[in-house]
Scaffold this motif. Structure first.
Motif, short mmCIF file in Angstrom:
data_model
loop_
_atom_site.label_atom_id
_atom_site.label_comp_id
_atom_site.label_asym_id
_atom_site.label_seq_id
_atom_site.Cartn_x
_atom_site.Cartn_y
_atom_site.Cartn_z
N LEU A 25 0.83 -1.21 0.00
CA LEU A 25 0.00 0.00 0.00
C LEU A 25 0.86 1.26 0.00
N LEU A 26 1.97 1.22 0.71
CA LEU A 26 2.89 2.36 0.73
C LEU A 26 3.36 2.68 -0.69
N ALA A 27 3.77 1.66 -1.42
CA ALA A 27 4.23 1.85 -2.80
C ALA A 27 3.09 2.34 -3.69
N GLN A 59 -6.02 -0.71 6.05
CA GLN A 59 -7.26 -0.82 5.29
C GLN A 59 -7.20 0.19 4.15
N ARG A 60 -7.09 -0.34 2.94
CA ARG A 60 -6.82 0.48 1.76
C ARG A 60 -7.83 1.61 1.57
N GLU A 61 -9.11 1.28 1.57
CA GLU A 61 -10.14 2.29 1.28
C GLU A 61 -10.17 3.40 2.33
N ARG A 62 -10.10 3.00 3.60
CA ARG A 62 -10.09 4.01 4.67
C ARG A 62 -8.86 4.90 4.58
N ALA A 63 -7.72 4.27 4.30
CA ALA A 63 -6.47 5.03 4.20
C ALA A 63 -6.54 6.01 3.03
#
Length: 83
Positions: A48-50, A72-76
């Motif tokens: 996710l960082l990348a 959590q991808r969407e929340r982030a």
């Protein structure tokens, strides 16, 4: 005492697998520490960082948001967009 070498070897193996995926050594070590040496959580974080980095977000903001949102991808993504 007997478990310590096994834990260390497990840690080294996890780091090696993450490095082979193309992540930088410093990032791998940091991610492993942040997630109590959970290879799965560290891998999610690094991925996710990348991904968010490629979208143009600042790395320090990404790290903060991912930690707060528990990877959590969407929340982030929502948090990053609102910043």
């Amino acid at each position: 005492p007997v478990c310590l070498p096994l834990q260390f070897l497990s840690y080294l193996g996890a780091c090696e697998r993450l490095l082979k995926q193309g992540y930088e050594e410093g990032q791998v070590e940091e991610a492993m520490e942040m997630f109590q040496y959970s290879e799965k959580k560290a891998a999610e974080f690094l991925h996710l960082l990348a991904q968010f980095n490629d979208m143009g977000f600042q790395q320090n903001e990404i790290k903060e948001v991912l930690l707060l949102c528990g990877n959590q991808r969407e929340r982030a993504l929502e948090e990053l967009v609102m910043k």
